[in-house]
Design a protein around this motif. Structure first.
Motif, PDB file in Angstrom:
ATOM      1  N   THR A  97      -8.633  11.468  25.408  1.00 57.14           N
ATOM      2  CA  THR A  97      -8.835  12.682  24.364  1.00 57.14           C
ATOM      3  C   THR A  97     -11.001  13.466  24.628  1.00 57.14           C
ATOM      4  N   PHE A  98     -11.438  13.189  23.347  1.00 55.06           N
ATOM      5  CA  PHE A  98     -12.423  13.794  24.121  1.00 55.06           C
ATOM      6  C   PHE A  98     -13.224  13.072  24.851  1.00 55.06           C
ATOM      7  N   VAL A  99     -13.898  14.343  25.719  1.00 57.45           N
ATOM      8  CA  VAL A  99     -14.341  13.111  26.769  1.00 57.45           C
ATOM      9  C   VAL A  99     -15.692  12.807  26.603  1.00 57.45           C
ATOM     10  N   PHE A 100     -16.707  11.933  26.507  1.00 56.54           N
ATOM     11  CA  PHE A 100     -18.102  11.728  26.347  1.00 56.54           C
ATOM     12  C   PHE A 100     -18.538  11.080  27.607  1.00 56.54           C
ATOM     13  N   GLY A 101     -19.830  10.987  28.191  1.00 57.92           N
ATOM     14  CA  GLY A 101     -20.261  10.071  29.128  1.00 57.92           C
ATOM     15  C   GLY A 101     -21.171  10.516  29.906  1.00 57.92           C
ATOM     16  N   PRO A 102     -22.249   9.896  30.676  1.00 55.51           N
ATOM     17  CA  PRO A 102     -23.100  10.108  31.964  1.00 55.51           C
ATOM     18  C   PRO A 102     -22.539  11.265  32.659  1.00 55.51           C
ATOM     19  N   GLN A 103     -23.402  12.162  33.339  1.00 54.27           N
ATOM     20  CA  GLN A 103     -22.537  13.109  35.077  1.00 54.27           C
ATOM     21  C   GLN A 103     -22.922  12.097  36.398  1.00 54.27           C
ATOM     22  N   ALA A 104     -21.334  12.629  36.811  1.00 50.73           N
ATOM     23  CA  ALA A 104     -21.568  11.201  37.893  1.00 50.73           C
ATOM     24  C   ALA A 104     -22.422  11.912  38.946  1.00 50.73           C
ATOM     25  N   ILE A 106     -22.603  17.189  21.838  1.00 55.51           N
ATOM     26  CA  ILE A 106     -23.544  16.509  21.668  1.00 55.51           C
ATOM     27  C   ILE A 106     -24.831  17.571  21.300  1.00 55.51           C
ATOM     28  N   ASN A 107     -25.095  18.022  22.618  1.00 55.33           N
ATOM     29  CA  ASN A 107     -26.744  18.726  22.624  1.00 55.33           C
ATOM     30  C   ASN A 107     -26.380  19.875  20.816  1.00 55.33           C
ATOM     31  N   SER A 108     -25.121  20.554  20.273  1.00 53.87           N
ATOM     32  CA  SER A 108     -25.000  21.607  19.260  1.00 53.87           C
ATOM     33  C   SER A 108     -25.875  20.667  17.974  1.00 53.87           C
ATOM     34  N   VAL A 109     -25.680  18.849  18.459  1.00 57.26           N
ATOM     35  CA  VAL A 109     -26.311  18.385  17.295  1.00 57.26           C
ATOM     36  C   VAL A 109     -27.974  18.330  17.472  1.00 57.26           C
ATOM     37  N   GLY A 136     -14.992  14.928  14.094  1.00 58.28           N
ATOM     38  CA  GLY A 136     -14.558  14.227  14.525  1.00 58.28           C
ATOM     39  C   GLY A 136     -13.419  14.063  15.442  1.00 58.28           C
ATOM     40  N   SER A 137     -13.798  13.073  16.241  1.00 59.85           N
ATOM     41  CA  SER A 137     -12.276  13.186  16.820  1.00 59.85           C
ATOM     42  C   SER A 137     -12.427  10.944  17.414  1.00 59.85           C
ATOM     43  N   VAL A 138     -11.391  11.810  18.339  1.00 65.74           N
ATOM     44  CA  VAL A 138     -11.269   9.518  18.642  1.00 65.74           C
ATOM     45  C   VAL A 138     -12.042  10.328  20.644  1.00 65.74           C
ATOM     46  N   PHE A 139     -12.999   9.617  21.008  1.00 67.95           N
ATOM     47  CA  PHE A 139     -13.597   9.980  22.184  1.00 67.95           C
ATOM     48  C   PHE A 139     -13.241   8.710  23.456  1.00 67.95           C
ATOM     49  N   LEU A 142      -0.784   8.837  30.099  1.00 71.27           N
ATOM     50  CA  LEU A 142      -1.101   7.853  30.242  1.00 71.27           C
ATOM     51  C   LEU A 142      -2.934   8.021  29.321  1.00 71.27           C
ATOM     52  N   LEU A 143      -2.535   8.037  27.607  1.00 68.96           N
ATOM     53  CA  LEU A 143      -3.442   8.544  26.676  1.00 68.96           C
ATOM     54  C   LEU A 143      -4.014   7.204  26.279  1.00 68.96           C
ATOM     55  N   LEU A 144      -5.561   8.516  26.933  1.00 66.32           N
ATOM     56  CA  LEU A 144      -7.282   7.357  26.581  1.00 66.32           C
ATOM     57  C   LEU A 144      -7.392   7.340  25.303  1.00 66.32           C
ATOM     58  N   GLY A 145      -8.289   6.486  24.855  1.00 65.02           N
ATOM     59  CA  GLY A 145      -8.245   6.926  23.686  1.00 65.02           C
ATOM     60  C   GLY A 145     -10.014   5.556  23.163  1.00 65.02           C
ATOM     61  N   ALA A 146     -10.955   5.547  22.793  1.00 66.49           N
ATOM     62  CA  ALA A 146     -11.543   4.530  22.497  1.00 66.49           C
ATOM     63  C   ALA A 146     -12.112   4.092  21.083  1.00 66.49           C
ATOM     64  N   GLU A 147     -13.130   5.108  20.354  1.00 64.96           N
ATOM     65  CA  GLU A 147     -13.559   4.603  19.535  1.00 64.96           C
ATOM     66  C   GLU A 147     -13.950   6.086  18.265  1.00 64.96           C
ATOM     67  N   ASP A 148     -13.160   6.088  17.476  1.00 66.16           N
ATOM     68  CA  ASP A 148     -13.810   7.157  16.407  1.00 66.16           C
ATOM     69  C   ASP A 148     -15.122   7.610  17.135  1.00 66.16           C
ATOM     70  N   TRP A 149     -15.746   8.961  16.283  1.00 64.16           N
ATOM     71  CA  TRP A 149     -16.310   9.788  16.675  1.00 64.16           C
ATOM     72  C   TRP A 149     -17.218  10.970  15.311  1.00 64.16           C
ATOM     73  N   THR A 150     -17.827  11.436  14.655  1.00 59.98           N
ATOM     74  CA  THR A 150     -18.041  12.362  14.204  1.00 59.98           C
ATOM     75  C   THR A 150     -19.311  12.795  14.683  1.00 59.98           C
ATOM     76  N   LYS A 151     -20.063  14.042  14.161  1.00 61.43           N
ATOM     77  CA  LYS A 151     -21.053  15.042  14.463  1.00 61.43           C
ATOM     78  C   LYS A 151     -21.805  13.789  13.754  1.00 61.43           C
ATOM     79  N   ASP A 152     -21.965  13.197  12.828  1.00 63.09           N
ATOM     80  CA  ASP A 152     -22.692  12.422  11.140  1.00 63.09           C
ATOM     81  C   ASP A 152     -23.356  11.097  12.504  1.00 63.09           C
TER      82      ASP A 152
END
Length: 322
Positions: free
Chosen positions: A195-202, A218-221, A234-237, A261-271
């Motif tokens: 789904t949406f992919v967040f996290g550090p650069q490798a 994230i930068n837009s926020v 918002g969506s799932v990340f 293999l469908l990957l999702g952890a939690e919901d996110w919103t810009k709020d």
């Protein structure tokens, strides 16, 4: 530790770099494809590991590009196809987004069949949007799973950049399935759907002029003013490191053969992102007030780049940039 050699297409991508990093950490040798010598040299210097080499594949639509790369590496037994266009402002949706995704996938599979008979496992990076869509293509009353397909048509995908991305992922995956059904190749196929992919650069970012799409979100926020309205989005990340782990599981586990293999952890919103930024900002303020002048000057020097400031922002330890 292992002697297996893995080919990673689009090796300088956001997700791909994490895949490469985890492969190397487990002792795999890695051959990565990039579009130019400059990009390859930069990536090799950044990774700084003798078990990483690269090959040039300048265009996904070049039918022979992957073939030439694979001819040089008969030791490769696993192929991870992470290369695919992610462009939400293309000049030509069909030729810049949809066709390269489809043709790049088919060209890679053809090259493996023709020039990599020793390759037994293939993994393709797709997206959760192949199973559901946004806007008119999303049914909030439905529980989606790996058996579902986004109903978007090829023609509808030409209507705007977002729909073009949805169509590119869907039709590239369908093309891969069709290839396996018709050609009956030597390899087993698995497909990863984050789904949406967040996290550090490798690794450290050399070109800081722009970030990957998720990081720019994230930068837009971060850039919102105090009187700006937070967009309703918002969506799932899923954490990018988990996406990389899924690629390894996809070829290491026989249970993953033929699976989506469908990957999702939690919901996110810009709020929620804005709330985390505010809380982290408060922590920084408390940190600043506890510092001596010399400590503060040193700290500000370390975070003079906005990307390093963003590295302090996390969502459940998952939204972080470096």
């Amino acid at each position: 530790m292992t002697s297996t050699s893995v080919f990673v297409s689009g090796a300088n991508g956001y997700v791909a770099q994490h895949v490469v990093k985890q492969l190397l950490a487990k002792g795999y040798s890695v051959v990565g494809s990039v579009r130019s010598v400059a990009k390859g040299d930069q990536l090799k210097a950044t990774i700084n590991n003798d078990k990483f080499t690269y090959e040039i594949v300048p265009s996904l639509t070049d039918k022979e590009a992957f073939g030439e790369a694979l001819k040089k590496h008969p030791e490769v037994t696993v192929f991870l196809h992470t290369a695919s266009p992610v462009n939400f402002s293309p000049e030509d949706i069909e030729n810049d987004t949809i066709k390269p995704a489809i043709e790049g996938t088919v060209n890679a599979l053809n090259a493996i069949k023709e020039h990599g008979p020793q390759i037994k496992r293939v993994v393709i990076t797709s997206s959760g949007v192949t199973m559901w869509g946004f806007g008119p293509y999303f049914d909030e009353s439905k529980v989606y799973n790996e058996d579902d397909w986004n109903p978007i048509t090829y023609e509808e995908g030409l209507s705007n950049a977002w729909f073009g991305y949805f169509a590119s992922k869907k039709y590239a995956e369908l093309a891969a399935n069709d290839f396996v059904a018709k050609e009956k190749p030597n390899f087993d196929l698995s497909i990863v759907h984050p789904t949406f992919v967040f996290g550090p650069q490798a690794y450290g970012i050399q070109d800081k002029s722009s970030l990957n799409h998720s990081s720019e979100l994230i930068n837009s926020v971060v850039k919102l003013g105090k009187d700006d309205k937070i967009p309703e989005e918002g969506s799932v990340f899923i954490d990018v490191r988990d996406v990389a782990r899924a690629h390894l599981v996809a070829f290491e586990s026989d249970a993953a053969i033929g699976q989506r293999l469908l990957l999702g952890a939690e919901d996110w919103t810009k709020d929620l992102i804005a709330d985390i930024i505010n809380r982290q900002s408060s922590k920084l303020k408390r940190l600043f007030t506890s510092m001596t002048t010399q400590e503060l000057e040193k700290f500000l020097g370390l975070i003079s780049n906005p990307l390093k400031i963003l590295s302090m922002i996390s969502l459940n330890n998952s939204i972080m940039l470096k």
